[in-house]
Design a protein around this motif. Sequence first.
Motif, mmCIF file in Angstrom:
data_model
loop_
_atom_site.group_PDB
_atom_site.id
_atom_site.type_symbol
_atom_site.label_atom_id
_atom_site.label_comp_id
_atom_site.label_asym_id
_atom_site.label_seq_id
_atom_site.Cartn_x
_atom_site.Cartn_y
_atom_site.Cartn_z
ATOM 1 N N UNK A 85 31.879 39.503 43.750
ATOM 2 C CA UNK A 85 32.496 38.316 43.170
ATOM 3 C C UNK A 85 33.977 38.185 43.485
ATOM 4 N N UNK A 86 34.579 37.189 42.860
ATOM 5 C CA UNK A 86 35.988 36.867 43.091
ATOM 6 C C UNK A 86 36.861 37.816 42.264
ATOM 7 N N UNK A 106 40.097 30.860 47.874
ATOM 8 C CA UNK A 106 39.123 31.936 47.673
ATOM 9 C C UNK A 106 38.044 31.367 46.759
ATOM 10 N N UNK A 107 36.853 31.200 47.298
ATOM 11 C CA UNK A 107 35.769 30.556 46.557
ATOM 12 C C UNK A 107 35.130 31.518 45.564
ATOM 13 N N UNK A 108 34.383 30.942 44.640
ATOM 14 C CA UNK A 108 33.614 31.731 43.675
ATOM 15 C C UNK A 108 32.153 31.307 43.811
ATOM 16 N N UNK A 109 31.376 32.126 44.475
ATOM 17 C CA UNK A 109 29.958 31.799 44.675
ATOM 18 C C UNK A 109 29.073 32.286 43.533
ATOM 19 N N UNK A 110 29.654 33.005 42.566
ATOM 20 C CA UNK A 110 28.867 33.563 41.462
ATOM 21 C C UNK A 110 29.244 32.965 40.113
ATOM 22 N N UNK A 113 30.946 35.201 37.778
ATOM 23 C CA UNK A 113 30.381 36.548 37.684
ATOM 24 C C UNK A 113 31.130 37.528 38.566
ATOM 25 N N UNK A 114 31.440 38.699 37.998
ATOM 26 C CA UNK A 114 32.143 39.758 38.727
ATOM 27 C C UNK A 114 31.450 41.073 38.402
ATOM 28 N N UNK A 115 31.246 41.890 39.412
ATOM 29 C CA UNK A 115 30.589 43.186 39.223
ATOM 30 C C UNK A 115 31.566 44.316 39.496
ATOM 31 N N UNK A 116 31.398 45.401 38.759
ATOM 32 C CA UNK A 116 32.230 46.586 38.949
ATOM 33 C C UNK A 116 31.541 47.644 39.810
ATOM 34 N N UNK A 117 30.220 47.512 39.998
ATOM 35 C CA UNK A 117 29.484 48.504 40.779
ATOM 36 C C UNK A 117 28.342 47.824 41.525
ATOM 37 N N UNK A 118 27.642 48.595 42.340
ATOM 38 C CA UNK A 118 26.565 48.030 43.162
ATOM 39 C C UNK A 118 25.386 47.532 42.329
ATOM 40 N N UNK A 119 25.146 48.125 41.182
ATOM 41 C CA UNK A 119 24.067 47.645 40.325
ATOM 42 C C UNK A 119 24.377 46.226 39.862
ATOM 43 N N UNK A 120 25.601 46.007 39.416
ATOM 44 C CA UNK A 120 26.016 44.668 39.005
ATOM 45 C C UNK A 120 26.037 43.693 40.175
ATOM 46 N N UNK A 121 26.468 44.168 41.334
ATOM 47 C CA UNK A 121 26.504 43.321 42.529
ATOM 48 C C UNK A 121 25.099 42.889 42.918
ATOM 49 N N UNK A 131 21.353 27.521 49.107
ATOM 50 C CA UNK A 131 21.648 26.088 49.298
ATOM 51 C C UNK A 131 22.861 25.670 48.471
ATOM 52 N N UNK A 132 22.927 26.169 47.245
ATOM 53 C CA UNK A 132 24.063 25.843 46.382
ATOM 54 C C UNK A 132 25.325 26.515 46.919
ATOM 55 N N UNK A 133 25.186 27.733 47.422
ATOM 56 C CA UNK A 133 26.324 28.434 48.006
ATOM 57 C C UNK A 133 26.932 27.680 49.174
#
Length: 178
Positions: A85-86, A106-110, A113-121, A131-133
């Motif tokens: 995320x951003x 800097x776009x926000x495609x989520x 939403x922001x993740x701190x680790x790969x599980x969150x990502x 399509x929305x992205x």
Amino acid sequence: MRALIFIGALLIAIAGIWIWYDKQMTEDNAPQNTNDLMRNDNALEVDASEVEYFAGTKGYYVRPKNPRAGGGNYPGVVMIHENRGLRPEIKTAAETLAGEGYLVLAVDLFAGGVAEDQTGARALTENFKQEIGVKNMQAAADYLKAQGASKLASLGWCFGGRQSLALATSGTPLDATI
């Protein structure tokens, strides 16, 4: 036997060079981290703000404070975050690039939403709709054009690199894609 002696001497020489190089890179005048390597003491001052550029989505817009010397507009860059995320480091990269003379969104495609680790990502990317992205990034390109961008490029890391390519192949006219 001579081959073994030669190989041993070669390994010792390589180890010596490695130790010498490591010592050179840790002296006071050597860069200690990536930020030191990227610092530009002649960078332009920048203005940064969160802007809504796509329905209900805010991105991080950064531009040089002062008009371009000799007139004309700055080129624009749609900056696309990686799969977490951003995050603050993406915003810092946007500021650095703007300091070099670019309009950066800097776009926000989520959608915040922001993740701190790969599980969150993984959770963020599983819910991502391509399509929305693409429409999100196209809106970012339109926003930069409306701000006067003279040229337009897209730049992304990891997940963002794939999205940068998706924007480039979407029909949106770009001058460069990274």
